[in-house]
Design an enzyme around this catalytic site. Sequence first.
Site, PDB file in Angstrom:
ATOM      1  N   ALA A  10       0.819  -1.228   0.000  1.00 12.79           N
ATOM      2  CA  ALA A  10       0.000   0.000   0.000  1.00 12.79           C
ATOM      3  C   ALA A  10       0.846   1.269   0.000  1.00 12.79           C
ATOM      4  O   ALA A  10       0.348   2.358   0.241  1.00 12.79           O
ATOM      5  CB  ALA A  10      -0.945  -0.014   1.189  1.00 12.79           C
ATOM      6  N   ASN A  87      -2.763  -7.012  -2.317  1.00 15.87           N
ATOM      7  CA  ASN A  87      -2.523  -6.158  -3.480  1.00 15.87           C
ATOM      8  C   ASN A  87      -1.069  -6.199  -3.964  1.00 15.87           C
ATOM      9  O   ASN A  87      -0.801  -5.874  -5.120  1.00 15.87           O
ATOM     10  CB  ASN A  87      -2.929  -4.722  -3.110  1.00 15.87           C
ATOM     11  N   TYR A 152       3.715 -13.839 -14.954  1.00 14.35           N
ATOM     12  CA  TYR A 152       2.677 -12.975 -14.368  1.00 14.35           C
ATOM     13  C   TYR A 152       1.281 -13.564 -14.609  1.00 14.35           C
ATOM     14  O   TYR A 152       0.447 -13.624 -13.700  1.00 14.35           O
ATOM     15  CB  TYR A 152       2.804 -11.585 -14.993  1.00 14.35           C
ATOM     16  N   ALA A 154       0.452 -16.678 -15.199  1.00 16.19           N
ATOM     17  CA  ALA A 154       0.275 -17.891 -14.389  1.00 16.19           C
ATOM     18  C   ALA A 154       0.004 -17.534 -12.932  1.00 16.19           C
ATOM     19  O   ALA A 154      -0.871 -18.129 -12.283  1.00 16.19           O
ATOM     20  CB  ALA A 154       1.518 -18.778 -14.498  1.00 16.19           C
ATOM     21  N   LYS A 156      -1.381 -14.812 -11.739  1.00 16.12           N
ATOM     22  CA  LYS A 156      -2.695 -14.188 -11.538  1.00 16.12           C
ATOM     23  C   LYS A 156      -3.832 -15.185 -11.786  1.00 16.12           C
ATOM     24  O   LYS A 156      -4.887 -15.093 -11.147  1.00 16.12           O
ATOM     25  CB  LYS A 156      -2.832 -12.951 -12.431  1.00 16.12           C
ATOM     26  N   ILE A 185      -3.880   0.052 -15.678  1.00 16.23           N
ATOM     27  CA  ILE A 185      -4.047   1.134 -14.712  1.00 16.23           C
ATOM     28  C   ILE A 185      -2.741   1.933 -14.613  1.00 16.23           C
ATOM     29  O   ILE A 185      -1.658   1.350 -14.557  1.00 16.23           O
ATOM     30  CB  ILE A 185      -4.404   0.561 -13.304  1.00 16.23           C
TER      31      ILE A 185
HETATM   32  P1  NAP Z   1       3.188  -0.914  -7.967  1.00 19.05           P
HETATM   33  O1  NAP Z   1       2.925   0.550  -8.124  1.00 19.05           O
HETATM   34  O2  NAP Z   1       4.417  -1.479  -8.575  1.00 19.05           O
HETATM   35  O3  NAP Z   1       3.172  -1.248  -6.373  1.00 19.05           O
HETATM   36  C1  NAP Z   1       3.468  -2.535  -5.939  1.00 19.05           C
HETATM   37  C2  NAP Z   1       3.343  -2.610  -4.423  1.00 19.05           C
HETATM   38  O4  NAP Z   1       3.680  -3.945  -4.013  1.00 19.05           O
HETATM   39  C3  NAP Z   1       4.298  -1.676  -3.693  1.00 19.05           C
HETATM   40  O5  NAP Z   1       3.624  -1.125  -2.594  1.00 19.05           O
HETATM   41  C4  NAP Z   1       5.417  -2.613  -3.204  1.00 19.05           C
HETATM   42  O6  NAP Z   1       6.027  -2.174  -1.985  1.00 19.05           O
HETATM   43  C5  NAP Z   1       4.627  -3.886  -2.944  1.00 19.05           C
HETATM   44  N1  NAP Z   1       5.440  -5.097  -2.942  1.00 19.05           N
HETATM   45  C6  NAP Z   1       6.221  -5.605  -3.947  1.00 19.05           C
HETATM   46  N2  NAP Z   1       6.827  -6.745  -3.549  1.00 19.05           N
HETATM   47  C7  NAP Z   1       6.396  -6.981  -2.267  1.00 19.05           C
HETATM   48  C8  NAP Z   1       6.659  -8.005  -1.299  1.00 19.05           C
HETATM   49  N3  NAP Z   1       7.478  -9.037  -1.574  1.00 19.05           N
HETATM   50  N4  NAP Z   1       6.057  -7.910  -0.087  1.00 19.05           N
HETATM   51  C9  NAP Z   1       5.229  -6.872   0.212  1.00 19.05           C
HETATM   52  N5  NAP Z   1       4.948  -5.883  -0.657  1.00 19.05           N
HETATM   53  C10 NAP Z   1       5.532  -5.938  -1.880  1.00 19.05           C
HETATM   54  O7  NAP Z   1       1.979  -1.810  -8.520  1.00 19.05           O
HETATM   55  P2  NAP Z   1       0.456  -1.449  -8.895  1.00 19.05           P
HETATM   56  O8  NAP Z   1       0.404  -1.134 -10.328  1.00 19.05           O
HETATM   57  O9  NAP Z   1      -0.113  -0.507  -7.898  1.00 19.05           O
HETATM   58  O10 NAP Z   1      -0.206  -2.899  -8.741  1.00 19.05           O
HETATM   59  C11 NAP Z   1      -0.862  -3.342  -7.556  1.00 19.05           C
HETATM   60  C12 NAP Z   1      -1.488  -4.700  -7.822  1.00 19.05           C
HETATM   61  O11 NAP Z   1      -2.402  -4.616  -8.922  1.00 19.05           O
HETATM   62  C13 NAP Z   1      -0.471  -5.795  -8.215  1.00 19.05           C
HETATM   63  O12 NAP Z   1      -0.875  -7.032  -7.679  1.00 19.05           O
HETATM   64  C14 NAP Z   1      -0.587  -5.835  -9.725  1.00 19.05           C
HETATM   65  O13 NAP Z   1      -0.186  -7.087 -10.262  1.00 19.05           O
HETATM   66  C15 NAP Z   1      -2.066  -5.579  -9.914  1.00 19.05           C
HETATM   67  N6  NAP Z   1      -2.403  -5.070 -11.242  1.00 19.05           N
HETATM   68  C16 NAP Z   1      -1.924  -3.874 -11.698  1.00 19.05           C
HETATM   69  C17 NAP Z   1      -2.266  -3.435 -12.963  1.00 19.05           C
HETATM   70  C18 NAP Z   1      -1.790  -2.127 -13.522  1.00 19.05           C
HETATM   71  O14 NAP Z   1      -2.076  -1.849 -14.698  1.00 19.05           O
HETATM   72  N7  NAP Z   1      -1.078  -1.293 -12.772  1.00 19.05           N
HETATM   73  C19 NAP Z   1      -3.090  -4.227 -13.768  1.00 19.05           C
HETATM   74  C20 NAP Z   1      -3.562  -5.444 -13.279  1.00 19.05           C
HETATM   75  C21 NAP Z   1      -3.216  -5.854 -12.008  1.00 19.05           C
HETATM   76  P3  NAP Z   1       7.296  -1.140  -1.966  1.00 19.05           P
HETATM   77  O15 NAP Z   1       6.773   0.197  -2.455  1.00 19.05           O
HETATM   78  O16 NAP Z   1       7.696  -1.080  -0.530  1.00 19.05           O
HETATM   79  O17 NAP Z   1       8.329  -1.713  -2.883  1.00 19.05           O
END
Ligand code: NAP
Length: 244
Positions: A10, A87, A152, A154, A156, A185
């Site tokens: 978060a 998340n 990725y 697999a 999800k 997003i």
């Molecule tokens: P993001 O901006 O890259 O943020 C990822 C978050 O995950 C960060 O808060 C990070 O923490 C945390 N994180 C990474 N590895 C971790 C671990 N081992 N333990 C605990 N926390 C960890 O990603 P986002 O785009 O907001 O995506 C959030 C979710 O939505 C993900 O599951 C992603 O696959 C999914 N999603 C995103 C999109 C899109 O288009 N953006 C589309 C489909 C699904 P730090 O900041 O401390 O590194």
Amino acid sequence: MGKVALITGASRGIGKAIALKFANEGYDIAINYIGNPDEALEVQKECQAFGVQAIIHEGDVTDYEAMDEMMKTVLEKLGSIDVLVNNSGITKDQLLLKMNTQSFMDVIDVNLKGTFNAIKAVSRIMMKQRSGVIINMASVIGIIGNVGQANYAASKAGVIALTKSVAKELAPRHIRANAIAPGFIATKMTDVLSDDTKTAILNNIPLQHMGEPEDVANVVYFLASDQAKYITGQVINVDGGMVM
Ligand code: NAP
């Protein structure tokens, strides 16, 4: 004490938007992160500005013991865990022939094993409460697959199957579990894509623009609320019509 939402990953992006939405609606918030304490502290401050309690907790979702300890700490400090949003997620994109086993497993570890770890750790608490809501962040890629994202996709797809199994297993204890499948997003995760890739993706989105983290946060909030009290084991796409 008010209701409590714990959101993994978060510190930024979609997770941050979810934390702020729940704080705005009066929830106390637990903010999990792994490597960005400054950003997590900023989210904490922004949540507290809504007049609720907010704590930050560093913890690697791939480590079960760390998740177990996180749940105990949140329970001790905030009194309950009513909503868990799994998340946290990463990408390590590579075409199949170039993708090594390590990259494959790293993505499975965070996205799939991490979700399992947090669910398992919270389930004891929610079972005791005889209430709770779990929301897992999947992706449309887990439904349709994608070039360069075998790991990725697999992970999800696994999150979707995990969600359905958990929903069936925990329903008798009044615990609901659903997944959200976001499309494209605007966050740091999608910032790294080339302009050509972004244009190609946008051409496949009927609503013709990227989503905002808040578009996902609003659906997470709905699924956590009593308005969704008869919804469990579902996958809700938030994707501008990309997959239908
Ligand atoms: P993001 O901006 O890259 O943020 C990822 C978050 O995950 C960060 O808060 C990070 O923490 C945390 N994180 C990474 N590895 C971790 C671990 N081992 N333990 C605990 N926390 C960890 O990603 P986002 O785009 O907001 O995506 C959030 C979710 O939505 C993900 O599951 C992603 O696959 C999914 N999603 C995103 C999109 C899109 O288009 N953006 C589309 C489909 C699904 P730090 O900041 O401390 O590194």
